[in-house]
Design an enzyme around this catalytic site. Sequence first.
Site, PDB file in Angstrom:
ATOM      1  N   GLU A 148     -18.363  67.050 -28.037  1.00  0.00           N
ATOM      2  CA  GLU A 148     -19.756  67.513 -27.896  1.00  0.00           C
ATOM      3  C   GLU A 148     -19.686  69.025 -27.771  1.00  0.00           C
ATOM      4  O   GLU A 148     -19.373  69.552 -26.703  1.00  0.00           O
ATOM      5  CB  GLU A 148     -20.398  66.887 -26.653  1.00  0.00           C
ATOM      6  CG  GLU A 148     -20.507  65.372 -26.700  1.00  0.00           C
ATOM      7  CD  GLU A 148     -21.582  64.884 -27.670  1.00  0.00           C
ATOM      8  OE1 GLU A 148     -22.398  65.698 -28.139  1.00  0.00           O
ATOM      9  OE2 GLU A 148     -21.581  63.682 -27.979  1.00  0.00           O
ATOM     10  N   GLU A 171     -24.409  81.408 -30.258  1.00  0.00           N
ATOM     11  CA  GLU A 171     -25.129  80.674 -29.225  1.00  0.00           C
ATOM     12  C   GLU A 171     -25.536  81.668 -28.130  1.00  0.00           C
ATOM     13  O   GLU A 171     -24.675  82.332 -27.539  1.00  0.00           O
ATOM     14  CB  GLU A 171     -24.160  79.625 -28.655  1.00  0.00           C
ATOM     15  CG  GLU A 171     -24.816  78.410 -28.136  1.00  0.00           C
ATOM     16  CD  GLU A 171     -23.793  77.362 -27.714  1.00  0.00           C
ATOM     17  OE1 GLU A 171     -22.581  77.634 -27.684  1.00  0.00           O
ATOM     18  OE2 GLU A 171     -24.240  76.254 -27.408  1.00  0.00           O
ATOM     19  N   LYS A 214     -11.389  66.486 -15.856  1.00  0.00           N
ATOM     20  CA  LYS A 214     -11.169  67.871 -15.439  1.00  0.00           C
ATOM     21  C   LYS A 214     -12.491  68.615 -15.572  1.00  0.00           C
ATOM     22  O   LYS A 214     -12.917  68.971 -16.669  1.00  0.00           O
ATOM     23  CB  LYS A 214     -10.106  68.555 -16.307  1.00  0.00           C
ATOM     24  CG  LYS A 214      -9.691  69.881 -15.708  1.00  0.00           C
ATOM     25  CD  LYS A 214      -9.478  70.987 -16.702  1.00  0.00           C
ATOM     26  CE  LYS A 214     -10.719  71.676 -17.180  1.00  0.00           C
ATOM     27  NZ  LYS A 214     -11.472  72.457 -16.181  1.00  0.00           N
ATOM     28  N   CYS A 221     -26.657  73.421 -24.572  1.00  0.00           N
ATOM     29  CA  CYS A 221     -26.200  73.354 -25.960  1.00  0.00           C
ATOM     30  C   CYS A 221     -27.358  73.071 -26.904  1.00  0.00           C
ATOM     31  O   CYS A 221     -27.306  73.411 -28.078  1.00  0.00           O
ATOM     32  CB  CYS A 221     -25.139  72.283 -26.103  1.00  0.00           C
ATOM     33  SG  CYS A 221     -25.691  70.699 -25.472  1.00  0.00           S
ATOM     34  N   ALA A 256     -15.280  71.766 -15.107  1.00  0.00           N
ATOM     35  CA  ALA A 256     -15.169  73.213 -15.265  1.00  0.00           C
ATOM     36  C   ALA A 256     -14.771  73.854 -13.940  1.00  0.00           C
ATOM     37  O   ALA A 256     -15.212  73.419 -12.871  1.00  0.00           O
ATOM     38  CB  ALA A 256     -16.511  73.778 -15.736  1.00  0.00           C
TER      39      ALA A 256
HETATM   40  P1  NAP Z   1     -15.804  76.031 -22.530  1.00  0.00           P
HETATM   41  O1  NAP Z   1     -15.380  77.399 -22.196  1.00  0.00           O
HETATM   42  O2  NAP Z   1     -15.412  75.461 -23.829  1.00  0.00           O
HETATM   43  O3  NAP Z   1     -15.244  75.116 -21.329  1.00  0.00           O
HETATM   44  C1  NAP Z   1     -15.507  73.749 -21.253  1.00  0.00           C
HETATM   45  C2  NAP Z   1     -14.379  73.075 -20.512  1.00  0.00           C
HETATM   46  O4  NAP Z   1     -13.165  73.262 -21.214  1.00  0.00           O
HETATM   47  C3  NAP Z   1     -14.135  73.621 -19.110  1.00  0.00           C
HETATM   48  O5  NAP Z   1     -13.777  72.563 -18.270  1.00  0.00           O
HETATM   49  C4  NAP Z   1     -12.971  74.560 -19.332  1.00  0.00           C
HETATM   50  O6  NAP Z   1     -12.182  74.788 -18.192  1.00  0.00           O
HETATM   51  C5  NAP Z   1     -12.182  73.786 -20.356  1.00  0.00           C
HETATM   52  N1  NAP Z   1     -11.249  74.601 -21.128  1.00  0.00           N
HETATM   53  C6  NAP Z   1     -11.332  75.909 -21.447  1.00  0.00           C
HETATM   54  N2  NAP Z   1     -10.263  76.269 -22.197  1.00  0.00           N
HETATM   55  C7  NAP Z   1      -9.503  75.159 -22.347  1.00  0.00           C
HETATM   56  C8  NAP Z   1      -8.271  74.888 -23.007  1.00  0.00           C
HETATM   57  N3  NAP Z   1      -7.611  75.825 -23.674  1.00  0.00           N
HETATM   58  N4  NAP Z   1      -7.774  73.645 -22.964  1.00  0.00           N
HETATM   59  C9  NAP Z   1      -8.426  72.674 -22.293  1.00  0.00           C
HETATM   60  N5  NAP Z   1      -9.590  72.869 -21.632  1.00  0.00           N
HETATM   61  C10 NAP Z   1     -10.124  74.098 -21.673  1.00  0.00           C
HETATM   62  O7  NAP Z   1     -17.369  75.859 -22.453  1.00  0.00           O
HETATM   63  P2  NAP Z   1     -18.348  76.260 -21.267  1.00  0.00           P
HETATM   64  O8  NAP Z   1     -18.530  77.732 -21.307  1.00  0.00           O
HETATM   65  O9  NAP Z   1     -17.924  75.646 -19.986  1.00  0.00           O
HETATM   66  O10 NAP Z   1     -19.674  75.489 -21.697  1.00  0.00           O
HETATM   67  C11 NAP Z   1     -20.549  76.009 -22.606  1.00  0.00           C
HETATM   68  C12 NAP Z   1     -20.344  75.409 -23.978  1.00  0.00           C
HETATM   69  O11 NAP Z   1     -20.470  73.986 -23.895  1.00  0.00           O
HETATM   70  C13 NAP Z   1     -21.417  75.832 -24.945  1.00  0.00           C
HETATM   71  O12 NAP Z   1     -20.851  76.122 -26.188  1.00  0.00           O
HETATM   72  C14 NAP Z   1     -22.323  74.607 -25.045  1.00  0.00           C
HETATM   73  O13 NAP Z   1     -23.053  74.533 -26.231  1.00  0.00           O
HETATM   74  C15 NAP Z   1     -21.342  73.510 -24.917  1.00  0.00           C
HETATM   75  N6  NAP Z   1     -21.999  72.263 -24.506  1.00  0.00           N
HETATM   76  C16 NAP Z   1     -22.143  71.273 -25.431  1.00  0.00           C
HETATM   77  C17 NAP Z   1     -22.798  70.096 -25.093  1.00  0.00           C
HETATM   78  C18 NAP Z   1     -22.973  69.001 -26.090  1.00  0.00           C
HETATM   79  O14 NAP Z   1     -23.276  67.892 -25.679  1.00  0.00           O
HETATM   80  N7  NAP Z   1     -22.802  69.229 -27.381  1.00  0.00           N
HETATM   81  C19 NAP Z   1     -23.304  69.931 -23.801  1.00  0.00           C
HETATM   82  C20 NAP Z   1     -23.148  70.962 -22.881  1.00  0.00           C
HETATM   83  C21 NAP Z   1     -22.476  72.124 -23.251  1.00  0.00           C
HETATM   84  P3  NAP Z   1     -12.427  76.128 -17.306  1.00  0.00           P
HETATM   85  O15 NAP Z   1     -13.717  75.923 -16.647  1.00  0.00           O
HETATM   86  O16 NAP Z   1     -11.285  76.141 -16.373  1.00  0.00           O
HETATM   87  O17 NAP Z   1     -12.418  77.280 -18.263  1.00  0.00           O
END
Ligand code: NAP
Length: 486
Positions: free
Chosen positions: A258, A389, A182, A292, A184
């Site tokens: 992650e 962040e 799934k 991240c 984003a």
């Molecule tokens: P996010 O809001 O957590 O969303 C990530 C994914 O989760 C999206 O596909 C989102 O779908 C989905 N999601 C949101 N709410 C959910 C729920 N309740 N249940 C299941 N899935 C859900 O993060 P983001 O804003 O896209 O990405 C930024 C974050 O990712 C930052 O914190 C960054 O540090 C982290 N990141 C970490 C790494 C690593 O390797 N550690 C790498 C890259 C990014 P929707 O798009 O439909 O909301």
Amino acid sequence: MSDPMDVLAPEHRRLRIGDSWRDAASGATFAVEDPATGTTVAEVADAGVADGLAALDAASRAAAQWASIPPRRRSELLTATYRALTDRSEEVARLITLEMGKPLAEARAEVAYGAEFFRWFAEEAVRVEGRYSTAPAGGYRILTVPKPVGPCVFVTPWNFPLAMGARKIAPALAAGCTTVTKPAAQTPLTMLLLARIMEEVGVPAGVVNVVTTRRAGEVVSALLADTRTRKVSFTGSTEVGRVLLRQAADNVLRTSMELGGNAALIVCADADLDVALRGALVAKMRNIGESCIAANRIYVEEPVREEFTKRFTERMGALVVGRGFDDGVDVGALIDGPSVAKLDDLVADAVGRGARVLTGGVRPDGPGHFYPPTVLVDVPDDARMLREEIFGPVAPIIGFTSDDEVMAKANDTEHGLVGYVFTRDLQRALRFAEGLQTGMIGVNRGLISDPSAPFGGVKQSGIGKEGSHEGILEYLDVTYAAIDLP
Ligand code: NAP
């Protein structure tokens, strides 16, 4: 120049389930925007729970056959995916820039990085090994047999629309697992293109399923509650990671998480300042700061703080902001309006507490979600931008006078993804490498991502590793056989 959307035909802007490309059962769709202009570039299927479960059904039905295919054949299909991505780099990169906003040069780099996961895990697929040993007391033998964990559910973020999926799908397939991804909601197109490319190179139906949806919570929780799912791997915020860990507990799923970071980048007075400046610029500004592993807090030892700040500010101020497709652009659009508003809030909060803005700090008028490269000094420890962040092109610089002091500050966070240290003193570098509570550390380097290295955090930055040999272990269970041999 051709339309970047030409690469993904309308019939492939739908759900990839088993051998079909299909609309959501409800017929619903949602719009994907170009963050640089705010215009809609495509409509994609908006899956509901039934569609998600249909994808899991396809993954589950394909699982036994995929696991039994000779590793060499699985490896060849991964190599074919690597080649196709590499050959078609330009069109994949243009789609990434269209839906995510990063400059084209960075999108090309992401394609190269994402493709490398397929090459690396093509090589790992044929090196999955068990062990055979004599029980210490004798009398029988111990045989360990690695086996694919089974159908996997992947949830990926928008900041690297290809690479964050590639580094899950490639090791899973190498290990013999089938997948439901799934992506984003803001960047679903690149993942659909990857699924189409993998179909074209001959990956069997049901092995790679993609479900686009605006109802992530509903669809993903149904997938995690289904006992056919055996593993969830998530890349995204710590907040959502916690929700998925709770859901995974009910079904006792294997998990890889992650999550978010709050990286400290430490410049010691003995560092080669040219190297430190280059590294800090990459660590802060790669991917528009939406990474991240972005440097969130830049700590500079007092004797070089003034010179570093002056030169870093000049370089940040000289970066060109604009549409990712335009020549010479260094800093593309942020993903959406709330991301820009968050940066405004963080800068206002720091200034309200006494920080000074040396460059940037004012969002431009006009369409698109842009924010200028921004440097702040005199940022107090309680400023929000040092605790949260930032996820954008904003760099707070803070002075330090002792290693103990800066180590304590660097570790004073719930996150533990990465740290960076710039020094020419080997012992000092090793003390930081051992003392920083992070899963990764860059020593005189601002760029650490590499498919052949184990990427992952500690503390609330996550669980598990992606890439390297550790990456495939996340997709393998071990069965142990006790074989009687008196
Ligand atoms: P996010 O809001 O957590 O969303 C990530 C994914 O989760 C999206 O596909 C989102 O779908 C989905 N999601 C949101 N709410 C959910 C729920 N309740 N249940 C299941 N899935 C859900 O993060 P983001 O804003 O896209 O990405 C930024 C974050 O990712 C930052 O914190 C960054 O540090 C982290 N990141 C970490 C790494 C690593 O390797 N550690 C790498 C890259 C990014 P929707 O798009 O439909 O909301």
